[in-house]
Design a protein around this motif. Structure first.
Motif, PDB file in Angstrom:
ATOM      1  N   TRP A 120       0.839  -1.182   0.000  1.00 34.18           N
ATOM      2  CA  TRP A 120       0.000   0.000   0.000  1.00 34.18           C
ATOM      3  C   TRP A 120       0.882   1.243   0.000  1.00 34.18           C
ATOM      4  CZ3 TRP A 120       1.073   3.023   4.210  1.00 34.18           C
ATOM      5  CH2 TRP A 120       1.526   2.387   5.376  1.00 34.18           C
ATOM      6  N   VAL A 121       0.278   2.356  -0.300  1.00 32.07           N
ATOM      7  CA  VAL A 121       0.963   3.641  -0.244  1.00 32.07           C
ATOM      8  C   VAL A 121      -0.015   4.670   0.295  1.00 32.07           C
ATOM      9  CG1 VAL A 121       0.357   4.230  -2.633  1.00 32.07           C
ATOM     10  CG2 VAL A 121       2.302   5.362  -1.538  1.00 32.07           C
ATOM     11  N   GLU A 122       0.486   5.584   1.119  1.00 32.91           N
ATOM     12  CA  GLU A 122      -0.358   6.640   1.668  1.00 32.91           C
ATOM     13  C   GLU A 122       0.253   7.997   1.325  1.00 32.91           C
ATOM     14  OE1 GLU A 122      -2.060   7.947   6.046  1.00 32.91           O
ATOM     15  OE2 GLU A 122      -2.301   5.860   5.347  1.00 32.91           O
ATOM     16  N   PHE A 123      -0.589   8.908   0.866  1.00 28.72           N
ATOM     17  CA  PHE A 123      -0.159  10.262   0.505  1.00 28.72           C
ATOM     18  C   PHE A 123      -0.877  11.278   1.389  1.00 28.72           C
ATOM     19  CE2 PHE A 123       0.002   7.816  -3.489  1.00 28.72           C
ATOM     20  CZ  PHE A 123       1.331   7.993  -3.841  1.00 28.72           C
ATOM     21  N   THR A 124      -0.158  12.330   1.738  1.00 29.26           N
ATOM     22  CA  THR A 124      -0.759  13.463   2.433  1.00 29.26           C
ATOM     23  C   THR A 124      -0.620  14.700   1.560  1.00 29.26           C
ATOM     24  OG1 THR A 124      -0.238  12.547   4.616  1.00 29.26           O
ATOM     25  CG2 THR A 124      -0.693  14.917   4.493  1.00 29.26           C
ATOM     26  N   LEU A 125      -1.743  15.320   1.232  1.00 26.02           N
ATOM     27  CA  LEU A 125      -1.739  16.491   0.349  1.00 26.02           C
ATOM     28  C   LEU A 125      -1.160  17.713   1.038  1.00 26.02           C
ATOM     29  CD1 LEU A 125      -5.259  16.244  -1.320  1.00 26.02           C
ATOM     30  CD2 LEU A 125      -3.080  15.400  -2.187  1.00 26.02           C
ATOM     31  N   ILE A 164      -5.391  -1.923  -8.359  1.00 23.14           N
ATOM     32  CA  ILE A 164      -5.745  -1.257  -7.101  1.00 23.14           C
ATOM     33  C   ILE A 164      -6.885  -2.020  -6.442  1.00 23.14           C
ATOM     34  CG2 ILE A 164      -6.760   0.813  -6.112  1.00 23.14           C
ATOM     35  CD1 ILE A 164      -5.217   2.465  -8.138  1.00 23.14           C
ATOM     36  N   ASP A 165      -6.689  -2.365  -5.188  1.00 24.69           N
ATOM     37  CA  ASP A 165      -7.724  -3.048  -4.421  1.00 24.69           C
ATOM     38  C   ASP A 165      -8.695  -2.033  -3.826  1.00 24.69           C
ATOM     39  OD1 ASP A 165      -9.191  -4.959  -3.088  1.00 24.69           O
ATOM     40  OD2 ASP A 165      -7.788  -5.095  -1.405  1.00 24.69           O
ATOM     41  N   THR A 166      -8.156  -1.085  -3.061  1.00 21.38           N
ATOM     42  CA  THR A 166      -9.001  -0.061  -2.451  1.00 21.38           C
ATOM     43  C   THR A 166      -8.291   1.281  -2.441  1.00 21.38           C
ATOM     44  OG1 THR A 166      -8.153  -0.517  -0.218  1.00 21.38           O
ATOM     45  CG2 THR A 166     -10.131  -1.724  -0.920  1.00 21.38           C
ATOM     46  N   ILE A 167      -9.073   2.352  -2.456  1.00 28.34           N
ATOM     47  CA  ILE A 167      -8.582   3.712  -2.220  1.00 28.34           C
ATOM     48  C   ILE A 167      -9.489   4.321  -1.167  1.00 28.34           C
ATOM     49  CG2 ILE A 167      -7.937   5.931  -3.213  1.00 28.34           C
ATOM     50  CD1 ILE A 167      -7.912   4.728  -5.927  1.00 28.34           C
ATOM     51  N   THR A 168      -8.923   4.703  -0.047  1.00 26.99           N
ATOM     52  CA  THR A 168      -9.734   5.243   1.041  1.00 26.99           C
ATOM     53  C   THR A 168      -9.119   6.512   1.607  1.00 26.99           C
ATOM     54  OG1 THR A 168      -8.572   3.818   2.615  1.00 26.99           O
ATOM     55  CG2 THR A 168     -10.655   2.998   1.726  1.00 26.99           C
ATOM     56  N   GLN A 169      -9.973   7.416   2.031  1.00 22.21           N
ATOM     57  CA  GLN A 169      -9.520   8.624   2.707  1.00 22.21           C
ATOM     58  C   GLN A 169      -9.183   8.266   4.148  1.00 22.21           C
ATOM     59  OE1 GLN A 169     -11.980  12.007   2.080  1.00 22.21           O
ATOM     60  NE2 GLN A 169     -10.839  13.337   3.483  1.00 22.21           N
ATOM     61  N   THR A 170      -8.004   8.686   4.605  1.00 17.49           N
ATOM     62  CA  THR A 170      -7.560   8.352   5.960  1.00 17.49           C
ATOM     63  C   THR A 170      -7.476   9.570   6.872  1.00 17.49           C
ATOM     64  OG1 THR A 170      -5.267   8.489   5.215  1.00 17.49           O
ATOM     65  CG2 THR A 170      -6.297   6.309   5.211  1.00 17.49           C
ATOM     66  N   GLY A 171      -7.701  10.741   6.323  1.00 14.96           N
ATOM     67  CA  GLY A 171      -7.638  11.961   7.105  1.00 14.96           C
ATOM     68  C   GLY A 171      -8.103  13.122   6.250  1.00 14.96           C
ATOM     69  N   PRO A 172      -8.149  14.347   6.797  1.00  7.41           N
ATOM     70  CA  PRO A 172      -8.610  15.502   6.025  1.00  7.41           C
ATOM     71  C   PRO A 172      -7.813  15.728   4.743  1.00  7.41           C
ATOM     72  CG  PRO A 172      -8.420  16.045   8.357  1.00  7.41           C
ATOM     73  CD  PRO A 172      -7.785  14.701   8.177  1.00  7.41           C
ATOM     74  N   ARG A 173      -6.518  15.398   4.783  1.00  8.76           N
ATOM     75  CA  ARG A 173      -5.668  15.614   3.602  1.00  8.76           C
ATOM     76  C   ARG A 173      -4.910  14.349   3.185  1.00  8.76           C
ATOM     77  NH1 ARG A 173      -1.512  18.651   4.467  1.00  8.76           N
ATOM     78  NH2 ARG A 173      -1.666  18.853   6.743  1.00  8.76           N
ATOM     79  N   SER A 174      -5.356  13.190   3.613  1.00  5.52           N
ATOM     80  CA  SER A 174      -4.591  11.973   3.329  1.00  5.52           C
ATOM     81  C   SER A 174      -5.468  10.865   2.772  1.00  5.52           C
ATOM     82  CB  SER A 174      -3.873  11.490   4.590  1.00  5.52           C
ATOM     83  OG  SER A 174      -4.807  11.179   5.608  1.00  5.52           O
TER      84      SER A 174
END
Length: 605
Positions: A120-125, A164-174
């Motif tokens: 997985w990979v997580e991005f913060t805007l 891609i299996d899933t794309i989920t929001q993990t925070g206000p900007r992530s």
């Protein structure tokens, strides 16, 4: 020690060990990501190493294109758009440094986070990231972009979406993206998808939008004017949100960039000589030496710059469509290569100044080593020995002529292979047992003068073999439509390759892409060996295993005889207005849209 207490202690220890292991498996947010190891630039880097951070802003330039355009949306399959647009108007979460094999740094994203296995990979805007209309770039825009590009966008975006299996929001900007595929590259590819405005496209037909519906981006430039098929005006956004982020410092320095369109390369060259175009790339070394001596060069108004690089040669040549006869037979394809008198054609058109492409990754450490396959390369290929074409394991070398116009040896060898494949010359006509002639068409795009010159020399040799070959020239829009639908027999082909090939290889020559309209698998390759070598490359966990897999892939593609190779472009050649300047430090990838005009500037002094 009491037994109950002991087991409680061990149970608690095991529990904390699991928690500790989970924390260790979760990497810390980082400013960048690399295919292998850490990215070269530190978290506090000032700018890309090949950009001048204090480069002056200003000036206007005009660049030339051949052909035309009927779309300003470079992210869909329909229509023909100016190829430069996606480098100017839109951005991704991360941007690529062209001074490393494959490393990304934050653009719309301020940080990236991946576990060791990269499942997985997580991005913060970044706070403050905005589209050109002033609206903020949100997680919702990112989620929308991945979905619409993966389902309605150009086919080049579909492969990642399928993994891609899933794309989920993990925070206000992530947000977090989890993958189904086993590839270290997926986390990087996810960071490179262009981000669109959900507000602009939600509920609308993205794939079939008219010319007037120009996609809103967050990039440094906006389309400020255009005339269908004639020009596009790009203007640097004075309110561009990212001007001061490290990845952007010293880039996109020109205020106005106009893209003018010309009927063919000869007309465009005359426009350049007349001062109507600011810069021109020249791919022919002989023309570079002979034709760039006009008055503006003599006066010093035009400068000739050569930009070396360390990237693979890629493949340039005539590609053969193997979906239908006669090119579904490798012996016919080999005969076409033998009949192509490279040494004579190269001398005639470039003065023998450019070496021949010898494989898809020649000019780099990824190229297969001549001779029999050994070591890990042999280990990868040997299980497929029964499916390999001659030359894959034992070594394949392109034929060489004596340089004379007749190429007698090559023609004799081509004739023998054609006979082996069931063709024979009867009364000067090459035909099969049923009396059907060996005939095909070479499809060219209007304005491609160099390809026309190569074709003319090649056709004479084919006709000496008794082959009925025709040459068909179409306008650029029809040419794109024909090649997109694989409606051709043989046509010019160019596939640039990087020092870090990855998932795009499936789109270039994977079996699944062979019948996918719009894919880059123009040759129609459907080889389980190619597929397996791509898979081995994608799951490699070390640089050594990665190189071995790419070399095995290179052998398989080259011995497949899908393309008749031309010459390498070992150096970039740009003739340009003397007021256009570039930094002294050059990227290892050399020239490209991310070099000229991205890090150039205009200095009127």
């Amino acid at each position: 020690m009491n037994t109950v207490f002991f087991f409680r202690l061990m149970r608690n220890f095991a529990f904390f060990a699991v928690i500790l292991g989970a924390l260790q498996a979760r990497a810390e947010p980082a400013h960048g990501i690399s295919m292998y190891g850490d990215p070269a630039l530190p978290p506090d880097f000032v700018s890309l190493p090949y950009a001048r951070p204090d480069a002056p802003k200003g000036g206007s330039i005009t660049l030339g294109n051949t052909g035309g355009f009927n779309s300003l949306n470079p992210y869909v399959h329909k229509g023909t758009s100016p190829w430069q647009l996606r480098f100017f108007t839109h951005e991704a979460l991360m941007g690529r440094s062209w001074d490393e094999p494959f490393a990304l740094y934050g653009v719309l994203a301020e940080s990236v986070e991946v576990p060791d296995d990269r499942t997985w990979v997580e991005f913060t805007l970044r706070e403050g990231a905005r589209f050109s209309d002033g609206s903020p770039v949100t997680v919702e825009d990112v989620l929308f972009s991945y979905e619409v590009l993966g389902t309605e966008g150009h086919p080049r975006y579909h492969s990642l979406h399928a993994q891609i299996d899933t794309i989920t929001q993990t925070g206000p900007r992530s947000l977090r993206i989890t993958f189904t595929g086993d590839s270290r590259e997926l986390a990087l590819l996810a960071g490179m998808r262009p981000i669109l405005s959900k507000a602009q496209w939600e509920g609308r037909d993205f794939a079939n939008a008219p010319l007037a519906d120009i996609p809103i981006g967050s990039g440094p430039y906006v389309v400020s004017d255009y005339e269908a098929g004639r020009f596009v005006q790009l203007t640097r956004n004075p309110d561009y949100w990212g001007a001061d982020i490290p990845f952007r410092r010293g880039t996109h320095n020109i205020d106005q960039i106009k893209l003018d369109f010309y009927g063919d390369a000869s007309v465009m060259f005359e426009a350049f000589k007349a001062g109507e175009i600011s810069a021109l790339r020249e791919f022919n070394a002989d023309k570079w030496a002979r034709l760039y001596d006009f008055p503006a060069v003599a006066r010093g108004d035009i400068v000739k710059s050569e930009i070396p690089h360390g990237k693979p040669s890629g493949m340039t040549g005539f590609v053969m469509n193997t979906r239908t006869p006669p090119f579904d037979d490798w012996r016919v394809r080999e005969a076409m290569i033998l009949a192509f008198n490279f040494e004579f054609i190269n001398d005639t058109l470039t003065g023998s100044s450019q070496p021949r492409i010898t494989s898809y990754f020649s000019n780099s450490e990824l190229a297969f080593v001549p001779g029999p396959a050994t070591g890990k390369v042999a280990d990868l290929l040997s299980p497929f020995a029964d499916d390999l074409l001659p030359g894959t394991l034992e070594g394949y070398t392109l034929p060489q002529s004596d340089g004379s116009e007749r190429n007698r040896r090559g023609i004799r060898q081509a004739m023998a292979l054609l006979q082996e494949a069931g063709w024979s010359a009867q009364d000067g006509v090459m035909q099969n047992g049923a009396g059907d002639p060996l005939a095909f068409t070479i499809l060219l795009s209007q304005g491609s003068s160099e390809n026309k010159a190569i074709t003319d020399l090649y056709v004479s040799a084919l006709r000496r073999l008794g082959i009925d070959v025709a040459v068909e020239t179409t306008d650029s829009a029809q040419y794109v439509q024909r090649t997109t639908a694989f409606d051709f027999d043989m046509t010019p082909y160019r596939r640039a390759l990087s020092l870090s090939p990855g998932n795009e290889q499936r789109f270039y020559w994977g079996s699944a892409a062979a019948d996918q309209e719009g894919s880059r698998n123009l040759m129609g390759a459907t080889s389980p060996v190619i597929d397996a070598m791509i898979d081995a490359m994608l799951v490699a966990r070390s640089q050594e295993d990665f190189v071995a897999a790419v070399r095995a892939l290179d052998r398989t593609l080259t011995a497949g005889r899908y393309v008749i190779p031309f010459w390498q472009y070992t150096v970039g050649r740009i003739a340009h207005d003397a007021r256009l300047r570039f930094p002294e430090q050059l990227p290892i990838y050399g020239d490209g849209p991310n070099f000229m005009p991205q890090v150039w500037w205009f200095e009127d002094s």
